[in-house]
Write a protein that holds these residues in place. Structure first.
Motif, PDB file in Angstrom:
ATOM      1  N   ASP A  68      11.956  -1.276   0.218  1.00 55.37           N
ATOM      2  CA  ASP A  68      11.087  -0.110   0.336  1.00 55.37           C
ATOM      3  C   ASP A  68      11.706   1.127  -0.288  1.00 55.37           C
ATOM      4  O   ASP A  68      10.990   2.017  -0.754  1.00 55.37           O
ATOM      5  N   ASP A  83       1.202  -1.812  -4.664  1.00 53.04           N
ATOM      6  CA  ASP A  83       0.912  -3.095  -4.002  1.00 53.04           C
ATOM      7  C   ASP A  83       1.366  -4.264  -4.883  1.00 53.04           C
ATOM      8  O   ASP A  83       1.886  -5.273  -4.380  1.00 53.04           O
ATOM      9  N   HIS A 124      -1.795   3.368  -5.794  1.00 53.62           N
ATOM     10  CA  HIS A 124      -1.757   2.461  -4.633  1.00 53.62           C
ATOM     11  C   HIS A 124      -1.807   0.997  -5.081  1.00 53.62           C
ATOM     12  O   HIS A 124      -1.061   0.159  -4.548  1.00 53.62           O
ATOM     13  N   ARG A 125      -2.658   0.694  -6.066  1.00 57.95           N
ATOM     14  CA  ARG A 125      -2.745  -0.684  -6.549  1.00 57.95           C
ATOM     15  C   ARG A 125      -1.450  -1.080  -7.248  1.00 57.95           C
ATOM     16  O   ARG A 125      -0.981  -2.218  -7.094  1.00 57.95           O
ATOM     17  N   ARG A 178       5.096  -4.578  -4.539  1.00 56.80           N
ATOM     18  CA  ARG A 178       5.527  -5.111  -3.231  1.00 56.80           C
ATOM     19  C   ARG A 178       5.369  -6.619  -3.140  1.00 56.80           C
ATOM     20  O   ARG A 178       5.951  -7.239  -2.250  1.00 56.80           O
ATOM     21  N   GLU A 179       4.586  -7.220  -4.035  1.00 56.45           N
ATOM     22  CA  GLU A 179       4.421  -8.669  -3.989  1.00 56.45           C
ATOM     23  C   GLU A 179       5.731  -9.402  -4.283  1.00 56.45           C
ATOM     24  O   GLU A 179       5.951 -10.498  -3.782  1.00 56.45           O
TER      25      GLU A 179
END
Length: 557
Positions: free
Chosen positions: A133, A124, A120-121, A127-128
């Motif tokens: 997607d 993330d 998950h990290r 996605r920055e």
């Protein structure tokens, strides 16, 4: 030719298979297969390695190229692992060049870094900068693909599989957050432009100056002042020039190669302890990783040796040389001993680790024959021994004591002679008489191969990459171009062209015949053939044209 969990290799790959793969990616129906887990030896124990299928390797390579184009220009300059134009040698050269005066080294060991990366990290972080997607979802599929061990499926809840194409770039992406934190700590704890001068050293210099002026004014007293000057010079050499406990001066540096992190601190040990605690807290709270308390240690470099990337390093002892004081602007024509190169970093070969590797070539403390090589060709045996000693020298060539590898060369030299003696059922003296002292073997084609005899000298400077600018990197033309669009090398058919892959001729365990001899002569690992000819090759029914016509057809393209 390494098969994945599906048992398939790149043998028989064609443009038709690539177009099907593109359609699956376009419709988001692509599903990665679980990797096949195997284990490779490690210094202590074994390391898990994931072998993906050939189809997944192709997709991962495309992902790697995209991620590298986006993130590579922004990675920290102190990160050297799995980056183009960088290597272990560039990291070690940076250590030797930029860490002068470092007092404490923090050897930070991340516990199971590759296996504990939080998915998950990591997503993330992606996605920055990436707003697609579908691309993020494709990476998530590879992270969640799982693995097969003894044909039993296991899900993956964290980590990136070592052995996959995208694992290094994803690990660098994840640990780039650690680089940013370490850079912030460097800026936070950096204080002062230079250390405060040591008053005791300044007082001794003043006393020596006063005695020299007295000797110049009264020449008849020079003989009586020599003993006192000699004692003063000895005390000056033993007294530090600067105050190494100056609280107004501190420096923090770091280097990272993949999950190997080394932090250098110039200052008190309390500062090193504080930096280690800050790093451990950041890893636990932000990246969900932890420092191994048993392997993470703080080393006092002036008195102890630290380890980084297989090298040992420490702060070198000061060197002394005779110097005429007039050369440094003094009016006195007096020769004194000067101290030079204080605080420089000294890279060393880990002799204890190397002696463990030499145990394979020794028995009862003496070089011994390797029985596993006895049935191999003579030139192959020499190449294997050369690969060992050349690999050690090429890696440890930056060390100041690289000449210590001459002992390893001696052990391998006599182990090679005893292996050849066992192969030919002869003695070592007869082997040296037949092949000469440096073991020179002449091949049937007239070429010669000899045991590694290059001088082992220290290399002062390793190659460095050009610093990246904040622009997209470009790639030069590939050295080899695909033959997927070519016709069949046998019948020249342009339909259903596939790539035939073969293993190394020596590994097939038999003399090359038929189509395999074509491959050996062409000296290629793959060759384009149509589907019909490819099936005949694998069924042993191939009876095609002569070798000369196949060579002429490939050379004409």
């Amino acid at each position: 030719m390494t098969p994945g969990s599906d048992g398939k290799t790149l043998d028989g790959y064609s443009m038709e298979a690539i177009h099907k793969l593109i359609d699956l990616l376009r419709t988001e129906q692509y599903r990665p297969t679980p990797v096949r887990r195997t284990y490779i030896p490690k210094s202590k124990g074994k390391r898990p390695l994931g072998v993906p299928s050939p189809r997944d390797k192709l997709v991962q390579e495309c992902i790697r190229l995209i991620l590298e184009a986006i993130y590579e220009p922004n990675f920290h300059d102190n990160s050297h692992g799995f980056r183009p134009g960088r290597s272990c040698h560039t990291a070690l050269e940076s250590l030797r060049r930029n860490w002068t005066g470092t007092k404490w080294a923090i050897e930070a060991d991340l516990t199971e870094c590759f296996e504990r990366i939080n998915h998950h990290r990591l997503l993330d972080i992606l996605r920055e900068r990436i707003q697609d997607d579908r691309f993020i979802n494709l990476i998530r599929k590879f992270l969640k693909a799982g693995y097969l061990e003894n044909w039993e499926y296991h899900q993956t809840y964290s980590g990136t599989p070592q052995g996959s194409v995208i694992s290094p770039i994803l690990t660098n992406l994840y640990l780039d957050q650690l680089d940013r934190k370490l850079e912030a700590l460097c800026q936070q704890h950096t204080k002062g432009k230079r250390r405060r001068k040591n008053p005791a050293h300044a007082g001794l210099l003043y006393q020596r100056k006063r005695l020299l002026m007295q000797g110049e004014a009264e020449p008849e007293l020079r003989g009586t002042l020599q003993d006192e000057l000699r004692d003063l010079n000895r005390h000056i050499l033993q007294t530090p020039v600067s105050d190494y406990n100056d609280p107004a001066y501190a420096r923090v540096r770091f280097l990272r190669y993949a999950d190997d992190v080394i932090i250098g601190v110039t200052g008190p040990k309390a500062l090193a302890e504080q930096v280690k605690d800050d790093v451990a807290r950041f890893l636990e709270e932000d990246l969900k990783l932890e420092l191994n308390p048993k392997k993470t240690r703080i080393t006092h470099l002036p008195t102890e040796q630290a380890q980084f990337l297989g090298y040992r390093f420490k702060t070198a002892s000061p060197r002394f040389r005779r110097l005429n004081m007039q050369r440094i602007g003094s009016p006195h024509n007096v020769v004194r001993t000067a101290r030079t190169t204080t605080g420089t970093i000294k890279l060393l070969v880990p002799l204890r680790d190397l002696s463990k590797k030499l145990e394979r070539y020794m028995a009862k403390g003496q070089p011994a024959a390797l029985r596993t090589f006895v049935n191999q060709p003579t030139d192959y045996i020499i190449r294997r021994y050369n690969a060992t000693i050349r690999g050690w020298y090429n890696y440890y060539q930056l060390a100041e004591n690289v000449c210590q590898l001459n002992y390893a060369r001696y052990v391998l030299h006599y182990s090679l002679a005893k292996t050849l003696a066992a192969k030919e059922r002869s003695s070592v003296s007869k082997i040296f008489k037949k092949y000469r002292k440096n073991i020179v073997f002449e091949k049937p084609n007239g070429r010669t191969i000899c045991f590694f005899d290059q001088p082992m000298r220290q290399v002062k400077k390793a190659g460095r990459a050009t610093p990246y600018l904040d622009v997209l990197p470009t790639w030069a033309r590939r050295r080899t171009q695909t033959r997927l669009l070519d016709g069949c090398a046998i019948c020249a058919s342009p339909q259903n062209v596939e790539m035939h892959h073969v293993r190394h001729i020596r590994k097939r365990g038999k003399k090359p015949q038929g189509f395999t001899s074509y491959m050996a002569s062409i000296n290629r690992k793959q060759i384009p053939v149509c589907r019909k000819c490819h099936r005949d090759i694998h069924r042993g029914k191939y009876d095609g044209p002569s070798l000369s016509s196949v060579l002429e057809g490939l050379q004409a393209q």
